[in-house]
Design an enzyme around this catalytic site. Structure first.
Site, PDB file in Angstrom:
ATOM      1  N   ILE A 223      43.480  45.972  34.948  1.00  0.00           N
ATOM      2  CA  ILE A 223      42.158  45.993  35.587  1.00  0.00           C
ATOM      3  C   ILE A 223      42.257  45.351  36.960  1.00  0.00           C
ATOM      4  CG2 ILE A 223      39.737  45.314  35.397  1.00  0.00           C
ATOM      5  CD1 ILE A 223      40.249  44.713  32.414  1.00  0.00           C
TER       6      ILE A 223
ATOM      7  N   LYS B 254      43.434  32.264  32.065  1.00  0.00           N
ATOM      8  CA  LYS B 254      42.876  33.329  32.892  1.00  0.00           C
ATOM      9  C   LYS B 254      41.590  32.892  33.574  1.00  0.00           C
ATOM     10  CE  LYS B 254      45.128  36.922  30.166  1.00  0.00           C
ATOM     11  NZ  LYS B 254      44.970  37.749  28.950  1.00  0.00           N
TER      12      LYS B 254
END
Lengths: 413, 413
Positions: A131, A200
């Site tokens: 992504i 993340k």
């Protein structure tokens, strides 16, 4: 001609080489010059590989070859990746990496070296697999002040939760299937305890807010305590339980940040993200909510992000790019006890009437939830928006006369 | 110091100036040099504006000022925007635009001039408002061969369809509300007839497949024929009707492309896109499906994309970027009669038994749909995947004995 070295020939490394050669012609058009992979570093032997002549075992061969301008680190973990990346940057080579642990722990330092050496340090693949998210935040949303960022950042836990929600499967059983399908490691701790999602959200928050957020500053909970009973109650109020990493800029300028299983309304774009998919929501003051969705892991998606970064590094080889954040004391991280949101609480009590009165006294008005399998001695409800501290204190008081069976934070995305 | 001119002080133009000055400091950090807006071009007077001293009425003032390196065109339409943009590029100024009509109709020519003059022509805001999509496709997904791209590209029609689906409101009534809320123009043709979505899918397809697709090559249908009866049948099969622009690379190398109201399964990430929101799905051979979601229009979202392009144009002022596609004969566009998908068909007949036999003879096995308000003389069903041509021929034959009340294509995203 730009020569590239790939460090590590595991899943992502072999994918990187595969995607690179498959799309070489197109990549060269984008980069504006011929490209080739000169070395692949791995301790193992690959005599039958079509790239057998590129393999080396000694990193110094790469480091000391002035022809190599871009190093792609896809080994993972801190050691030896950190040493390799640091040396490569110091030697004036650009580095691209898929290594979220490295970026979350050493990002500020490595970005600083890259800036000093006027080379690039890119890490699109470290969050969200294939992504596009790092570059869009950096180079498309820069006219926004980012107020909040939140995401489903770990595919394994999202797969497990999807199994629990859709098929009424218990956590252990769902984990077993995830392991059988290769989505979860034999030791699944980094996924199910939230460590992976924590790294993340650290990277995303550092990028969005310009200061390094270290994993140890982040309140992190995994999904191991989520029960089917909770899933059922949450379903009854048109919501879903998702493991969310989120970071929010407070009016004070502090950053609130955390990773935990959260209740998300079904209308939210995050609620419809199922199986191993990931999604990241970025709330900007000009754009409003923007969501990026796709496969958060896997050989080819992750490799495609690495290869894209390689092209960017070649294209901008003569300028240190503005993708950066500063190192920082963690004093701008707001203590998690001040984190505000609504709370879902489930309790059991032998005296339900008394429990209801106590809930009213502690939380004021709450929304009670029903569930088709609700035991008579159980209550489940959602509070108003309150600070974490208040929720904890109230639960402690409640637990003197009732048993707290579950607590989840309710987020509004 | 980079000096910028903004052409047009309407909604997007005033938003561009607002967003620019609000985030100026951050933008300068990203651009690596001071930035300022030197001129705003508009035929109207704005004596009370804080930027009153920047307004000019004569484009030549901007064109002939060598200090202006970036021109932001936010007038819209072909004339006079096209002349201004062309002249600016010819004069060696970079141009950023939010003008989808201009890019869809003149993109190839303007990109060619930009390349020759070694300046930039950027148009992030022309598709998806504030959603990053042009740059991510160009600079994040380049290691992919894009197989397909599909999107909900028009917020007005999505708002109308959402009202029809959620509130059972008729098309005319929903349109009226959209107009009252300022989402639809008094003359809503460009939205409801699909023209706006057509321009956007042209831009996306040109970018994804590298050859200019012109709007007149695209089969375009709007939503004016969608009825509440269709909405209800589609709901009964866990799907939604959305106005989709889609482009697909066929095995032959041809591009299939169209804009039409389509049936989308509820599990699809596109089905949950409601109200004025937009979403674009990009299917890459390495990444799989990636979806970009957000506000597809509006002053600040669109302006934030324009301003982001301004920064990119300044940063890369000395190099013509690789964002480009070639002009083309439209022979690579596959005739729409060959477009393959399943079809939803609704018919009424005085002889339902006979109609069922004919449906079986024409389409083979189909999936019949129920609806709580289904009249006894009505049939609604979904066919297998067939070419457009076959669907049309079969419907013509059917209409000899029955009345075709509705037909929609069923897409699989």
């Amino acid at each position: 001609m730009a020569k590239i070295a790939v460090l590590g020939y595991g899943v992502v490394g072999s994918g990187t080489v595969e995607v690179f050669y498959k799309s070489k012609e197109n990549l060269e058009k984008k980069a504006g010059e011929p490209l080739d992979i000169k070395y692949i570093l791995d301790v193992r032997e690959f005599p039958d590989s079509p790239y057998a002549d590129k393999f080396v075992k000694d990193f110094d061969v790469i480091l000391n070859d002035p022809e190599v301008s871009v190093v792609s680190e896809v080994i993972g973990g801190i050691d030896p990746a950190y040493g390799f990346v640091r040396s490569a940057l110091m030697a004036g080579k650009s580095v691209v990496t898929s290594n979220k642990e490295l970026v979350a722990v050493k990002g500020a330092e490595l970005l600083k070296i890259a800036k000093e050496k006027n080379v690039n340090f890119f890490f699109e693949a470290s969050v969200g697999g294939g992504i596009p998210i790092i570059k869009p935040i950096h180079a498309c949303l820069e006219a926004n002040e980012i107020d909040e960022i939140a995401g489903i950042l770990n595919g394994t836990t999202n797969f497990i939760l999807t199994k629990m929600i859709r098929d009424g499967m218990g956590f252990e059983e769902a984990l077993k299937i995830a392991q059988e399908l290769g989505y979860a490691e034999r030791n699944p701790a980094a996924d199910v305890e939230g460590t992976d999602a924590c790294r993340k959200i650290c990277i995303l928050a550092s990028l969005a807010f310009g200061k390094h957020v270290y994993p140890e500053s982040v309140h992190t909970e995994g999904i191991t305590k989520v029960t089917l009973q909770d899933v059922e109650y949450i379903d009854s109020c048109d919501s879903k339980i998702k493991l969310i990493g989120c970071a929010r800029r407070e009016d004070s300028g502090e950053i609130s940040i955390g990773v935990f299983p959260a209740v998300i309304r079904n209308e939210s774009q995050l609620a419809g993200v199922n199986d191993v998919f990931n999604a990241i929501l970025v709330r900007g003051d000009a754009t409003g909510d923007v969501v990026f969705y796709g496969k958060g892991a896997g050989k080819l998606p992750t490799a495609s992000a690495v290869v894209s970064d390689i092209v960017s590094a070649v294209k901008h080889s003569d300028t240190s790019r503005s993708l950066t954040w500063s190192d920082s004391e963690q004093s701008f991280i707001r203590p998690f006890e001040k984190f505000t949101c609504a709370h879902y609480i489930r309790l059991s009590s032998d005296n339900i009437k008394a429990a209801e009165s106590e809930v009213a006294a502690l939380f004021g008005e709450v929304e009670y939830l029903s569930s088709k399998n609700r035991p008579e001695n159980e209550l489940a409800f959602i509070t108003k928006v309150i600070p974490e501290n208040d929720a904890q204190n109230a639960c402690e008081k409640l637990s003197q006369s009732a048993k707290i069976m579950g607590r989840l934070r309710v987020l509004d995305y």
